[in-house]
Design an enzyme around this catalytic site. Structure first.
Site, PDB file in Angstrom:
ATOM      1  N   LYS A  14       0.852  -1.344  -0.121  1.00  0.00           N
ATOM      2  CA  LYS A  14      -0.212   0.037  -0.090  1.00  0.00           C
ATOM      3  C   LYS A  14       0.652   1.385   0.047  1.00  0.00           C
ATOM      4  O   LYS A  14       0.739   2.455  -0.737  1.00  0.00           O
ATOM      5  CB  LYS A  14      -1.045   0.027   1.619  1.00  0.00           C
ATOM      6  CG  LYS A  14      -2.198  -0.953   1.651  1.00  0.00           C
ATOM      7  CD  LYS A  14      -3.216  -0.944   2.395  1.00  0.00           C
ATOM      8  CE  LYS A  14      -2.273  -0.956   4.317  1.00  0.00           C
ATOM      9  NZ  LYS A  14      -1.298  -2.173   3.790  1.00  0.00           N
ATOM     10  N   ARG A  89     -11.864   1.956   8.956  1.00  0.00           N
ATOM     11  CA  ARG A  89     -11.755   0.349   9.336  1.00  0.00           C
ATOM     12  C   ARG A  89     -13.416   0.184   9.780  1.00  0.00           C
ATOM     13  O   ARG A  89     -13.253  -1.249  10.289  1.00  0.00           O
ATOM     14  CB  ARG A  89     -10.505   0.475  10.867  1.00  0.00           C
ATOM     15  CG  ARG A  89      -9.326   0.883  10.158  1.00  0.00           C
ATOM     16  CD  ARG A  89      -7.826   0.611  10.829  1.00  0.00           C
ATOM     17  NE  ARG A  89      -6.703   0.715  10.432  1.00  0.00           N
ATOM     18  CZ  ARG A  89      -6.176   0.004   9.487  1.00  0.00           C
ATOM     19  NH1 ARG A  89      -6.709  -1.487   9.694  1.00  0.00           N
ATOM     20  NH2 ARG A  89      -4.772   0.326   9.779  1.00  0.00           N
ATOM     21  N   ARG A 128      10.779  -8.031   4.983  1.00  0.00           N
ATOM     22  CA  ARG A 128      11.274  -6.265   4.717  1.00  0.00           C
ATOM     23  C   ARG A 128      12.069  -6.680   5.772  1.00  0.00           C
ATOM     24  O   ARG A 128      12.821  -5.352   6.719  1.00  0.00           O
ATOM     25  CB  ARG A 128      10.258  -5.585   5.659  1.00  0.00           C
ATOM     26  CG  ARG A 128       9.592  -3.865   5.313  1.00  0.00           C
ATOM     27  CD  ARG A 128       8.325  -3.230   5.440  1.00  0.00           C
ATOM     28  NE  ARG A 128       7.491  -4.062   6.309  1.00  0.00           N
ATOM     29  CZ  ARG A 128       6.234  -3.069   6.439  1.00  0.00           C
ATOM     30  NH1 ARG A 128       5.617  -3.524   5.294  1.00  0.00           N
ATOM     31  NH2 ARG A 128       5.284  -3.379   7.248  1.00  0.00           N
ATOM     32  N   ARG A 134      11.215  -2.872  12.007  1.00  0.00           N
ATOM     33  CA  ARG A 134      10.448  -2.879  12.850  1.00  0.00           C
ATOM     34  C   ARG A 134      10.140  -4.284  13.304  1.00  0.00           C
ATOM     35  O   ARG A 134      10.366  -5.270  12.459  1.00  0.00           O
ATOM     36  CB  ARG A 134       9.530  -2.886  11.261  1.00  0.00           C
ATOM     37  CG  ARG A 134       8.649  -1.230  11.451  1.00  0.00           C
ATOM     38  CD  ARG A 134       8.246  -1.246  10.877  1.00  0.00           C
ATOM     39  NE  ARG A 134       7.259  -1.901  10.872  1.00  0.00           N
ATOM     40  CZ  ARG A 134       6.034  -1.749   9.691  1.00  0.00           C
ATOM     41  NH1 ARG A 134       5.725  -1.051   8.503  1.00  0.00           N
ATOM     42  NH2 ARG A 134       4.240  -2.116  10.327  1.00  0.00           N
ATOM     43  N   ARG A 146      -0.941 -10.453  12.820  1.00  0.00           N
ATOM     44  CA  ARG A 146      -1.550  -9.129  12.144  1.00  0.00           C
ATOM     45  C   ARG A 146      -2.157  -9.260  10.383  1.00  0.00           C
ATOM     46  O   ARG A 146      -3.475  -8.348  10.282  1.00  0.00           O
ATOM     47  CB  ARG A 146      -0.102  -7.885  11.211  1.00  0.00           C
ATOM     48  CG  ARG A 146       0.541  -7.217  12.569  1.00  0.00           C
ATOM     49  CD  ARG A 146       1.773  -7.023  12.825  1.00  0.00           C
ATOM     50  NE  ARG A 146       1.668  -6.111  11.401  1.00  0.00           N
ATOM     51  CZ  ARG A 146       2.836  -5.668  10.586  1.00  0.00           C
ATOM     52  NH1 ARG A 146       3.709  -6.621  10.618  1.00  0.00           N
ATOM     53  NH2 ARG A 146       2.574  -4.567   9.784  1.00  0.00           N
TER      54      ARG A 146
END
Length: 190
Positions: A14, A89, A128, A134, A146
């Site tokens: 995204k 959401r 990633r 992260r 997630r």
């Protein structure tokens, strides 16, 4: 005015696609996460209010989120349109967004969702995680949770926009250019 809701599970691309589409269509990219971070960091009235909920481990009420997004839309009153990333959401948020845009004599043109197989997402996020630093991208169990939460939360919105003939699923696997071309094919028909 072209207003898009960009959706996709974690790792679908995204952020990458939002940047490309923003340039291609001259749209303003509004990432809910970025808006929250900006308001909290700069201790705006809304940021302070949002932080008070976050610090208690509570969800920020829709009214506060909508007020923050409304301020972003106001800041960019001359925009040709917006890409909403990470919002709405819930159905209540989708209704509030529709009301906000109607007050500007516009509407959501479409929800464009990047669709990617779960195993591909897991591998992308683990990759990633090796470079991003992260922590939530380094643990496969966290990643899988997630993704599960994303599907649980967004299934409602898929139905919401399908009822309005505004839901468009797009294959999110391939090169950045291939995915952009698929997204553009949809956006160009809106």
């Amino acid at each position: 005015m072209t207003n898009l809701v960009l959706f996709g599970p974690p790792g679908a691309g995204k952020g990458t696609q939002a940047e490309v589409l923003k340039e291609k269509y001259d749209l303003v990219h509004i990432s809910t996460g970025d808006v929250f971070r900006y308001n909290i960091k700069n201790a705006t009235e809304l940021g302070t209010l949002a932080k008070s909920y976050i610090d208690k481990g509570q969800l920020v009420p829709d009214t506060v989120t909508i007020d923050m997004l409304s301020a972003e839309v106001e800041k960019n009153a001359d925009a040709k349109g917006f890409i909403f990333d990470g919002f709405p959401r819930t159905e209540a948020q989708a209704d509030a967004l529709a009301t906000l845009l109607a007050s500007k004599n516009t509407e959501v043109a479409g929800m464009v969702a990047l669709e990617v197989d779960d195993e591909v997402l897991v591998q992308r996020l683990l990759e990633r995680g090796k470079t991003s630093g992260r922590a939530d991208d380094a643990d496969e169990d966290v990643i899988r949770n997630r993704i599960k939460v994303y599907y649980a939360e967004t299934a409602i919105l898929k139905g919401y926009y399908e009822k309005q003939d505004k839901y468009h699923g797009v294959d999110g696997v391939g090169s950045i250019e291939e995915i952009t071309a698929r997204l553009s094919d949809v956006i160009d028909t809106l």
